[in-house]
Design a protein around this motif. Structure first.
Motif, PDB file in Angstrom:
ATOM      1  N   HIS A 159       5.465 -11.032   2.633  1.00 36.43           N
ATOM      2  CA  HIS A 159       5.663 -10.649   1.230  1.00 36.43           C
ATOM      3  C   HIS A 159       4.412 -10.040   0.594  1.00 36.43           C
ATOM      4  O   HIS A 159       4.472  -8.959   0.013  1.00 36.43           O
ATOM      5  CB  HIS A 159       6.153 -11.834   0.392  1.00 36.43           C
ATOM      6  CG  HIS A 159       7.395 -12.466   0.919  1.00 36.43           C
ATOM      7  ND1 HIS A 159       8.532 -11.740   1.198  1.00 36.43           N
ATOM      8  CD2 HIS A 159       7.683 -13.752   1.232  1.00 36.43           C
ATOM      9  CE1 HIS A 159       9.475 -12.547   1.655  1.00 36.43           C
ATOM     10  NE2 HIS A 159       8.974 -13.770   1.686  1.00 36.43           N
ATOM     11  N   SER A 160       3.286 -10.727   0.622  1.00 34.28           N
ATOM     12  CA  SER A 160       2.037 -10.224   0.060  1.00 34.28           C
ATOM     13  C   SER A 160       0.887 -10.982   0.699  1.00 34.28           C
ATOM     14  O   SER A 160       1.076 -12.063   1.260  1.00 34.28           O
ATOM     15  CB  SER A 160       2.010 -10.415  -1.461  1.00 34.28           C
ATOM     16  OG  SER A 160       1.902 -11.795  -1.791  1.00 34.28           O
ATOM     17  N   VAL A 161      -0.314 -10.409   0.597  1.00 31.68           N
ATOM     18  CA  VAL A 161      -1.476 -11.091   1.162  1.00 31.68           C
ATOM     19  C   VAL A 161      -1.738 -12.388   0.406  1.00 31.68           C
ATOM     20  O   VAL A 161      -2.037 -13.425   1.006  1.00 31.68           O
ATOM     21  CB  VAL A 161      -2.714 -10.172   1.124  1.00 31.68           C
ATOM     22  CG1 VAL A 161      -3.960 -10.929   1.590  1.00 31.68           C
ATOM     23  CG2 VAL A 161      -2.496  -8.933   1.978  1.00 31.68           C
ATOM     24  N   SER A 190       9.299  -1.299   2.105  1.00 28.82           N
ATOM     25  CA  SER A 190       9.404  -0.794   0.729  1.00 28.82           C
ATOM     26  C   SER A 190       8.094  -0.223   0.197  1.00 28.82           C
ATOM     27  O   SER A 190       8.067   0.384  -0.867  1.00 28.82           O
ATOM     28  CB  SER A 190       9.869  -1.918  -0.208  1.00 28.82           C
ATOM     29  OG  SER A 190       8.960  -3.006  -0.189  1.00 28.82           O
ATOM     30  N   GLN A 191       6.988  -0.432   0.921  1.00 29.62           N
ATOM     31  CA  GLN A 191       5.685   0.066   0.479  1.00 29.62           C
ATOM     32  C   GLN A 191       4.996   0.831   1.602  1.00 29.62           C
ATOM     33  O   GLN A 191       5.257   0.582   2.781  1.00 29.62           O
ATOM     34  CB  GLN A 191       4.770  -1.093   0.056  1.00 29.62           C
ATOM     35  CG  GLN A 191       5.256  -1.921  -1.103  1.00 29.62           C
ATOM     36  CD  GLN A 191       4.234  -2.977  -1.466  1.00 29.62           C
ATOM     37  OE1 GLN A 191       3.252  -2.708  -2.175  1.00 29.62           O
ATOM     38  NE2 GLN A 191       4.432  -4.197  -0.991  1.00 29.62           N
ATOM     39  N   THR A 192       4.120   1.727   1.212  1.00 32.97           N
ATOM     40  CA  THR A 192       3.261   2.381   2.189  1.00 32.97           C
ATOM     41  C   THR A 192       2.054   1.482   2.457  1.00 32.97           C
ATOM     42  O   THR A 192       1.786   0.528   1.717  1.00 32.97           O
ATOM     43  CB  THR A 192       2.764   3.737   1.669  1.00 32.97           C
ATOM     44  OG1 THR A 192       1.925   3.514   0.518  1.00 32.97           O
ATOM     45  CG2 THR A 192       3.938   4.628   1.275  1.00 32.97           C
ATOM     46  N   LEU A 193       1.326   1.810   3.508  1.00 35.01           N
ATOM     47  CA  LEU A 193       0.121   1.042   3.817  1.00 35.01           C
ATOM     48  C   LEU A 193      -0.871   1.131   2.670  1.00 35.01           C
ATOM     49  O   LEU A 193      -1.508   0.137   2.299  1.00 35.01           O
ATOM     50  CB  LEU A 193      -0.515   1.552   5.113  1.00 35.01           C
ATOM     51  CG  LEU A 193      -1.812   0.856   5.549  1.00 35.01           C
ATOM     52  CD1 LEU A 193      -1.576  -0.629   5.805  1.00 35.01           C
ATOM     53  CD2 LEU A 193      -2.393   1.527   6.785  1.00 35.01           C
ATOM     54  N   PHE A 194      -0.992   2.308   2.081  1.00 35.72           N
ATOM     55  CA  PHE A 194      -1.926   2.495   0.972  1.00 35.72           C
ATOM     56  C   PHE A 194      -1.571   1.573  -0.191  1.00 35.72           C
ATOM     57  O   PHE A 194      -2.449   0.961  -0.811  1.00 35.72           O
ATOM     58  CB  PHE A 194      -1.910   3.953   0.516  1.00 35.72           C
ATOM     59  CG  PHE A 194      -2.780   4.229  -0.682  1.00 35.72           C
ATOM     60  CD1 PHE A 194      -4.162   4.211  -0.583  1.00 35.72           C
ATOM     61  CD2 PHE A 194      -2.205   4.492  -1.920  1.00 35.72           C
ATOM     62  CE1 PHE A 194      -4.967   4.454  -1.694  1.00 35.72           C
ATOM     63  CE2 PHE A 194      -3.003   4.736  -3.035  1.00 35.72           C
ATOM     64  CZ  PHE A 194      -4.382   4.717  -2.921  1.00 35.72           C
ATOM     65  N   PRO A 216      -5.026  -6.770  -4.832  1.00 35.85           N
ATOM     66  CA  PRO A 216      -6.354  -7.403  -4.949  1.00 35.85           C
ATOM     67  C   PRO A 216      -6.627  -8.431  -3.860  1.00 35.85           C
ATOM     68  O   PRO A 216      -7.765  -8.551  -3.386  1.00 35.85           O
ATOM     69  CB  PRO A 216      -6.301  -8.053  -6.337  1.00 35.85           C
ATOM     70  CG  PRO A 216      -5.325  -7.220  -7.109  1.00 35.85           C
ATOM     71  CD  PRO A 216      -4.287  -6.796  -6.108  1.00 35.85           C
ATOM     72  N   ALA A 217      -5.590  -9.173  -3.456  1.00 35.22           N
ATOM     73  CA  ALA A 217      -5.798 -10.187  -2.425  1.00 35.22           C
ATOM     74  C   ALA A 217      -6.164  -9.566  -1.083  1.00 35.22           C
ATOM     75  O   ALA A 217      -6.876 -10.187  -0.283  1.00 35.22           O
ATOM     76  CB  ALA A 217      -4.550 -11.057  -2.280  1.00 35.22           C
ATOM     77  N   TYR A 218      -5.694  -8.357  -0.821  1.00 34.36           N
ATOM     78  CA  TYR A 218      -6.081  -7.663   0.409  1.00 34.36           C
ATOM     79  C   TYR A 218      -7.593  -7.401   0.397  1.00 34.36           C
ATOM     80  O   TYR A 218      -8.289  -7.618   1.389  1.00 34.36           O
ATOM     81  CB  TYR A 218      -5.314  -6.355   0.555  1.00 34.36           C
ATOM     82  CG  TYR A 218      -5.765  -5.503   1.722  1.00 34.36           C
ATOM     83  CD1 TYR A 218      -5.343  -5.784   3.017  1.00 34.36           C
ATOM     84  CD2 TYR A 218      -6.642  -4.435   1.526  1.00 34.36           C
ATOM     85  CE1 TYR A 218      -5.776  -5.021   4.094  1.00 34.36           C
ATOM     86  CE2 TYR A 218      -7.076  -3.658   2.594  1.00 34.36           C
ATOM     87  CZ  TYR A 218      -6.640  -3.955   3.876  1.00 34.36           C
ATOM     88  OH  TYR A 218      -7.075  -3.195   4.940  1.00 34.36           O
ATOM     89  N   LEU A 267     -14.051 -10.955   2.748  1.00 29.76           N
ATOM     90  CA  LEU A 267     -14.366 -12.366   2.938  1.00 29.76           C
ATOM     91  C   LEU A 267     -15.576 -12.528   3.842  1.00 29.76           C
ATOM     92  O   LEU A 267     -15.614 -12.003   4.958  1.00 29.76           O
ATOM     93  CB  LEU A 267     -13.157 -13.073   3.552  1.00 29.76           C
ATOM     94  CG  LEU A 267     -13.169 -14.597   3.611  1.00 29.76           C
ATOM     95  CD1 LEU A 267     -13.067 -15.172   2.207  1.00 29.76           C
ATOM     96  CD2 LEU A 267     -12.012 -15.098   4.468  1.00 29.76           C
ATOM     97  N   ALA A 268     -16.580 -13.255   3.371  1.00 24.61           N
ATOM     98  CA  ALA A 268     -17.760 -13.514   4.197  1.00 24.61           C
ATOM     99  C   ALA A 268     -17.403 -14.539   5.263  1.00 24.61           C
ATOM    100  O   ALA A 268     -16.715 -15.519   4.999  1.00 24.61           O
ATOM    101  CB  ALA A 268     -18.894 -14.032   3.325  1.00 24.61           C
ATOM    102  N   GLY A 269     -17.849 -14.292   6.469  1.00 23.23           N
ATOM    103  CA  GLY A 269     -17.597 -15.267   7.528  1.00 23.23           C
ATOM    104  C   GLY A 269     -16.888 -14.659   8.720  1.00 23.23           C
ATOM    105  O   GLY A 269     -17.480 -13.872   9.473  1.00 23.23           O
ATOM    106  N   PRO A 270     -15.620 -15.000   8.925  1.00 23.32           N
ATOM    107  CA  PRO A 270     -14.955 -14.636  10.180  1.00 23.32           C
ATOM    108  C   PRO A 270     -14.645 -13.151  10.299  1.00 23.32           C
ATOM    109  O   PRO A 270     -14.505 -12.438   9.311  1.00 23.32           O
ATOM    110  CB  PRO A 270     -13.657 -15.463  10.127  1.00 23.32           C
ATOM    111  CG  PRO A 270     -13.394 -15.669   8.669  1.00 23.32           C
ATOM    112  CD  PRO A 270     -14.749 -15.800   8.042  1.00 23.32           C
ATOM    113  N   HIS A 271     -14.536 -12.700  11.552  1.00 25.68           N
ATOM    114  CA  HIS A 271     -14.032 -11.363  11.831  1.00 25.68           C
ATOM    115  C   HIS A 271     -12.539 -11.322  11.519  1.00 25.68           C
ATOM    116  O   HIS A 271     -11.848 -12.336  11.608  1.00 25.68           O
ATOM    117  CB  HIS A 271     -14.253 -11.008  13.305  1.00 25.68           C
ATOM    118  CG  HIS A 271     -15.690 -11.067  13.724  1.00 25.68           C
ATOM    119  ND1 HIS A 271     -16.569 -10.032  13.524  1.00 25.68           N
ATOM    120  CD2 HIS A 271     -16.403 -12.055  14.337  1.00 25.68           C
ATOM    121  CE1 HIS A 271     -17.760 -10.367  14.007  1.00 25.68           C
ATOM    122  NE2 HIS A 271     -17.692 -11.586  14.500  1.00 25.68           N
TER     123      HIS A 271
END
Length: 398
Positions: free
Chosen positions: A141-143, A199-203, A209-211, A217-221
């Protein structure tokens, strides 16, 4: 007289008897100690052997855990076959190179049903062997919603203040889970699988914002799998070689003529999931469905096959419809109607991460329960026997 009385009170006879018994115990103890000393030269090498056997057993146990994980996630090929089929070493090498170069995020792209998930799972197993922490979750659904739904062992959210509103609690929970991901450290790898949308493009998806929170995010790859063309230099997953697809189909369909299977592979342009499902359905049809019938039906449906290069979103959507068409033709050919269709529709309720199979069955009527077991036997839904988890491939869901 008093001295004689005191001597009699000492019970010297009893003391002598006790002393004899003690002497016997001491001699027995010396005998045991001598036997231990005599055995030591023989035991020491044996203990080293036992240590080696225990180490080997632990390694086998780790390999068994990895194998169970693979069985629950890889609906097509086992690790060795997948490596031979697509030259998986090359993709693993690319992922490791991008990891070392601190590329963020690392995109793994390719059509649905070609093996993106299996590739990143294999890479995570490789990372675990190197001592890295790993985490895997599916986009849904969303990030933001995906992060909010993550489950962390030993973690339970408690609002920092009782006066927080529902929205403030959600924001606090979201920030805490981001912090937990960041806390995995720089020598860790997280994967967000199936970053896709109809329903959405990658862009548009990347504007959430969560993406941005996740990729910064600092830390993991961070590794992201997607069907979109993300631009840049993604790790691309393409169709398997014909010989390996033939080998895959032969695991389930040993009777069909080789030429017919090869024609099917070419007509579906080597789409792994389609080839796999055809072989499962034909191989278990007891002669009621043949590979030739499938091939004739695919051609009669006049469906264009999957192009190797997809230059635009329009072509991308058109090709997806073609893949869906192939799968629909196959499902219709199996004759699974009524309870089968109902049960498959009900699997739309499954979350991306799956659901306890026993719990899901309880909500089904007896006919649908039987149908669901048949669907799993033919590969339309997957059940992880070790975790008793029911899942459905995103293409089948769509």
């Amino acid at each position: 007289e008093q001295a004689d009385a005191d001597l009699n009170a000492l019970r010297l006879d009893e003391a002598a008897t006790a002393n004899d018994q003690l002497t016997q115990h001491i001699e027995q103890l010396y005998d045991v100690m001598q036997r231990e000393l005599d055995a030591r030269p023989k035991v020491a090498p044996l203990m080293r052997d036992v240590g080696r056997h225990l180490s080997h057993a632990k390694q086998q146990n780790r390999e068994l855990i990895d194998e169970l994980e693979r069985l629950s996630l890889n609906y097509t090929l086992n690790n060795d076959e997948l490596a031979n089929a697509r030259g998986l070493d090359e993709q693993l090498r690319q992922l490791e190179q991008k990891l070392q170069a601190l590329v963020r995020p690392i995109f793994v792209s390719g059509w649905g049903g070609l093996g993106k998930t299996e590739t990143v799972r294999a890479f995570l197993r490789q990372c675990k062997q190197k001592g890295r922490k790993v985490a895997f979750f599916s986009y849904e659904h969303s990030v933001r919603r995906t992060i909010l739904d993550l489950q962390f062992s030993g973690y339970q959210y408690t609002p920092s203040r009782t006066s927080l509103t529902q929205e403030q609690q959600e924001e606090e929970l979201y920030r805490q889970k981001l912090a937990l991901l960041a806390g995995m450290g720089p020598d860790s790898v997280i994967v967000m699988d199936n970053f896709d949308s109809s329903s959405q493009t990658l862009f548009q998806m990347q504007r959430e914002p969560a993406y941005r929170d996740l990729i910064e995010l600092a830390g993991p790859h961070l590794i992201i799998t997607t069907r979109f063309e993300p631009g840049g230099d993604p790790v691309k997953i393409g169709p398997l070689p014909e010989e390996m697809l033939l080998q895959l189909m032969r695991q389930y369909d040993t009777a069909s003529p080789e030429d017919t299977l090869r024609e099917i592979i070419r007509d579906v342009k080597g789409h792994t999931l389609t080839c796999y499902l055809i072989a499962r359905c034909v191989g278990d049809a007891w002669g009621t469905l043949t590979a030739q019938k499938v091939l004739d039906a695919l051609r009669k449906a006049d469906l264009h096959t999957l192009p190797q290069e997809v230059p635009s979103d329009k072509d991308r959507r058109y090709t997806e419809a073609t893949i869906y068409g192939h799968l629909k033709v196959l499902f219709d050919l199996t004759g699974m109607i009524g309870a089968y269709r109902a049960a498959l529709c009900h699997t739309l309720l499954l979350p991306q991460g799956g659901l306890d199979a026993t719990l899901f069955l309880r909500g089904e009527a007896p006919a649908e329960q039987a149908a669901l077991r048949d669907l799993a036997a033919h590969g339309w839904v997957q059940r992880d026997a070790a975790a008793n988890l029911l899942t459905i491939h995103p293409l089948i869901r769509e």
